[in-house]
Design a protein around this motif. Structure first.
Motif, short mmCIF file in Angstrom:
data_model
loop_
_atom_site.label_atom_id
_atom_site.label_comp_id
_atom_site.label_asym_id
_atom_site.label_seq_id
_atom_site.Cartn_x
_atom_site.Cartn_y
_atom_site.Cartn_z
N GLY A 43 0.81 -1.22 0.00
CA GLY A 43 0.00 0.00 0.00
C GLY A 43 0.84 1.26 0.00
N LYS A 44 1.63 1.44 -1.08
CA LYS A 44 2.58 2.56 -1.09
C LYS A 44 1.90 3.92 -1.19
CE LYS A 44 3.48 2.49 -6.11
NZ LYS A 44 4.54 2.32 -7.14
N GLN A 45 0.60 3.97 -1.54
CA GLN A 45 -0.08 5.24 -1.70
C GLN A 45 -0.09 6.03 -0.39
OE1 GLN A 45 -0.98 6.39 -4.74
NE2 GLN A 45 -1.23 8.34 -3.65
N VAL A 46 -0.14 5.31 0.73
CA VAL A 46 -0.10 5.99 2.04
C VAL A 46 1.20 6.76 2.19
CG1 VAL A 46 -0.05 5.63 4.55
CG2 VAL A 46 -1.59 4.27 3.12
N PHE A 47 2.30 6.14 1.80
CA PHE A 47 3.60 6.80 1.89
C PHE A 47 3.68 7.98 0.92
CE2 PHE A 47 5.25 2.43 3.16
CZ PHE A 47 5.24 2.74 4.51
N LEU A 48 3.14 7.79 -0.28
CA LEU A 48 3.17 8.88 -1.27
C LEU A 48 2.35 10.08 -0.79
CD1 LEU A 48 2.76 6.76 -4.53
CD2 LEU A 48 4.85 7.84 -3.69
N ASP A 49 1.18 9.80 -0.20
CA ASP A 49 0.35 10.89 0.33
C ASP A 49 1.07 11.62 1.47
OD1 ASP A 49 -1.59 10.20 -1.47
OD2 ASP A 49 -2.84 9.10 -0.02
N ASP A 50 1.69 10.84 2.36
CA ASP A 50 2.43 11.45 3.47
C ASP A 50 3.56 12.33 2.95
OD1 ASP A 50 0.84 10.23 5.32
OD2 ASP A 50 2.27 8.66 5.86
N SER A 51 4.28 11.84 1.94
CA SER A 51 5.40 12.62 1.42
C SER A 51 4.94 13.93 0.81
CB SER A 51 6.18 11.79 0.39
OG SER A 51 5.45 11.63 -0.81
N GLU A 52 3.79 13.91 0.14
CA GLU A 52 3.27 15.15 -0.46
C GLU A 52 2.89 16.15 0.63
OE1 GLU A 52 3.25 16.13 -3.46
OE2 GLU A 52 3.90 14.27 -4.42
N GLN A 53 2.28 15.67 1.71
CA GLN A 53 1.90 16.55 2.81
C GLN A 53 3.14 17.14 3.50
OE1 GLN A 53 -0.96 14.93 5.61
NE2 GLN A 53 -1.98 13.75 4.00
N ILE A 54 4.17 16.33 3.67
CA ILE A 54 5.39 16.81 4.31
C ILE A 54 6.05 17.88 3.47
CG2 ILE A 54 7.74 16.13 4.96
CD1 ILE A 54 6.51 13.39 5.77
N VAL A 55 6.19 17.62 2.17
CA VAL A 55 6.82 18.61 1.28
C VAL A 55 6.00 19.89 1.23
CG1 VAL A 55 7.45 19.08 -1.11
CG2 VAL A 55 8.03 16.87 -0.08
N SER A 56 4.67 19.74 1.17
CA SER A 56 3.80 20.92 1.14
C SER A 56 3.96 21.76 2.41
CB SER A 56 2.34 20.47 1.00
OG SER A 56 1.47 21.58 1.07
N TYR A 57 4.04 21.08 3.55
CA TYR A 57 4.22 21.79 4.82
C TYR A 57 5.57 22.51 4.86
CZ TYR A 57 5.17 22.61 9.74
OH TYR A 57 5.51 23.19 10.93
#
Length: 497
Positions: A43-57
């Motif tokens: 379920g790599k989408q969870v990691f991809l979503d987290d990474s986008e949120q981190i970069v956005s922050y």
């Protein structure tokens, strides 16, 4: 620091130290990576979503405009008061274990004590300087300081010795000696500077990064002794006296051995020259007993800090050897880590200089050049300090929101472009930049430096307003403006710069 990223270099997990295998309730790095790999497949989408949120922050935080605080005496006083609340009155230092020296806290307190005639600030600085020397964090056999202490009284260190710690500590003890003329500080400066020159310098005059804590796979083996071992080197009579003075006991607190220290020695301030020969014998014995790995990289920023330290030590003690070591290291940087346009590289090793210089390289090297000018009055150093500062302003300053970025505008663009502000193990690049600009503003009278310093002073004041004690080198820089000195201006018939 361990960072796990997506293939396009966006982070989704971060942690500090992980042992290789899980133990003592700590997750091991291999087990962690196996778990991440398994979850990535399912379920790599969870990691991809987290990474986008981190970069956005991170990017949102980067673009956030700070408050409008201005440099003030109240901010400086608050920094001192915050340090006082975390100060260990018995053993010195700030905060709980593990205890780090944080020399820029001491440098700030010494300057504050001098400007405000504040006895509490002076006491905090002196108790810390004194107790660090008495403990095992200071190498009473070979000189120099270890990285940090694992206990409250500075007895058992993490034995790694780093160049920047020793540079900042030489700086702090030099300021303390200048302020107090206490002979103890002179001895500590000499032992630390001589350690750096003999063990952390290469034949070309550059300073090396440090020495490992381990020898033969065992931390501290190089440094610890038993009474019988000491007596086998010094003889029973001298060995007994040595053990009594330096706390070498039958059942030591470090793997059954003892770390030489002066914690229980009432006359620790005595020069005790009768032990000089014994110390030399133990030093040479120790060299043959175990070996330490040496990190022989040459880093521009760390060398620059040691140049400042050696120049200060050379001035306050009138020692030409320390001054010469500073001049030689600067020459090495100029010849090996700087190009004809004044652009710097981060590190040199085995004849190769690599990686574009970052903010701290320019800021600390500019400060080193300014220090050498104030030491020698050789205008070449001032000219180079000016060129370094101008390059720093051109390539690193944030003209929109203030402050200086970590990496230059023509470097590879990463996911974010941070502006380091926190004064941690090392003062931040922004704090060092502020001090450089303040110095050059005074030395040159150049309006460009004055205006840039004012912008920088406003920026770091806003950034540090809530927790100025975490930005003591920045506060030290602000004091250049808030506590103006009397200036002596010398005029010549020819342009000086």
């Amino acid at each position: 620091m361990t960072i796990v990223m997506t293939p396009d270099k966006k982070p989704f997990f971060a942690g500090t130290y992980f042992p290789k295998r899980s133990k003592y309730g700590m997750t091991g790095l291999i087990d962690l990576l196996l778990l991440i790999s398994e979850k990535w497949k399912s379920g790599k989408q969870v990691f991809l979503d987290d990474s986008e949120q981190i970069v956005s922050y991170m990017n949102k935080k980067e673009r956030t405009r700070l408050g409008t605080a201005k440099p003030s005496n109240e901010l400086i006083e608050l920094a001192k008061e915050q340090l006082a609340r975390s100060f260990d009155n018995r053993w010195g230092g700030f905060g709980s274990v593990p205890k780090f020296p944080i020399p820029h806290n001491i440098i700030f307190l010494l300057r504050y004590a001098e400007c405000e005639r504040d006895e509490q600030a002076l006491k905090m600085a002196e108790v810390t300087l004194e107790q660090m020397y008495r403990g095992g964090i200071f190498d009473h056999i070979g000189g120099g300081f270890s990285r940090y202490s694992t206990d409250e009284k500075w007895l058992i260190p993490h034995f790694e010795k780093m160049l920047y710690d020793n540079a900042l500590l030489i700086w702090a003890y030099s300021e303390a000696f200048r302020h107090t003329k206490r002979p103890l500080y002179e001895r500590i400066i000499r032992k630390t500077a001589e350690y750096v020159i003999s063990e952390l310098s290469n034949p070309m005059g550059a300073f090396l990064c440090g020495q490992d804590a381990d020898s033969d796979g065992e931390e501290g083996k190089y440094y610890a002794f038993t009474p019988s071992e000491v007596k086998s080197v010094l003889g029973n009579s001298t060995g007994e006296l040595f053990c009594r003075r330096f706390g070498i006991e039958e059942h030591g607190v470090f793997n059954g051995k003892s770390i030489p220290n002066l914690i229980e020695c009432d006359r620790f301030e005595d020069d005790a020259q009768e032990f000089d020969e014994a110390i030399k014998k133990l030093y040479h014995y120790r060299l043959g007993r175990a070996k330490l790995h040496k990190d022989d990289k040459v880093l521009t920023s760390w060398n620059a800090i040691m140049i400042i330290a050696m120049a200060k030590a050379g001035k306050v003690l009138g020692n030409p050897d320390y001054l010469n070591s500073a001049f030689k290291a600067q020459k090495f940087i100029a010849n090996n880590l700087a190009d004809s346009n004044g652009r710097l590289k981060i590190r040199w090793k085995d004849g190769e200089a690599v990686n574009d210089g970052q903010l701290e390289d320019y800021a600390f090297y500019g400060l080193a050049l300014a220090e050498l000018y104030e030491t020698s009055f050789d205008v070449h150093f001032l000219s180079e300090a000016i060129r370094t500062a101008e390059t720093m302003i051109e390539f690193f300053e944030d003209n929109l929101l203030g402050g200086f970025f970590m990496y230059s505008k023509d470097s590879e663009r990463l996911i974010t472009r941070p502006k380091p502000l926190y004064d941690g193990a090392l003062p931040s690049g922004n704090s060092a930049a502020a001090l450089l600009l303040a110095k050059l503003s005074k030395l040159t009278g150049n309006e460009k430096f004055s205006k840039t310093f004012c912008r920088q002073a406003d920026y770091i004041s806003s950034a540090a307003s809530a927790q100025p004690a975490a930005h003591t080198f920045a506060m030290f820089a602000l004091m250049e403006e808030l506590y103006p000195s009397a200036d002596l201006i010398c005029c010549t018939s020819k342009p000086y710069v």
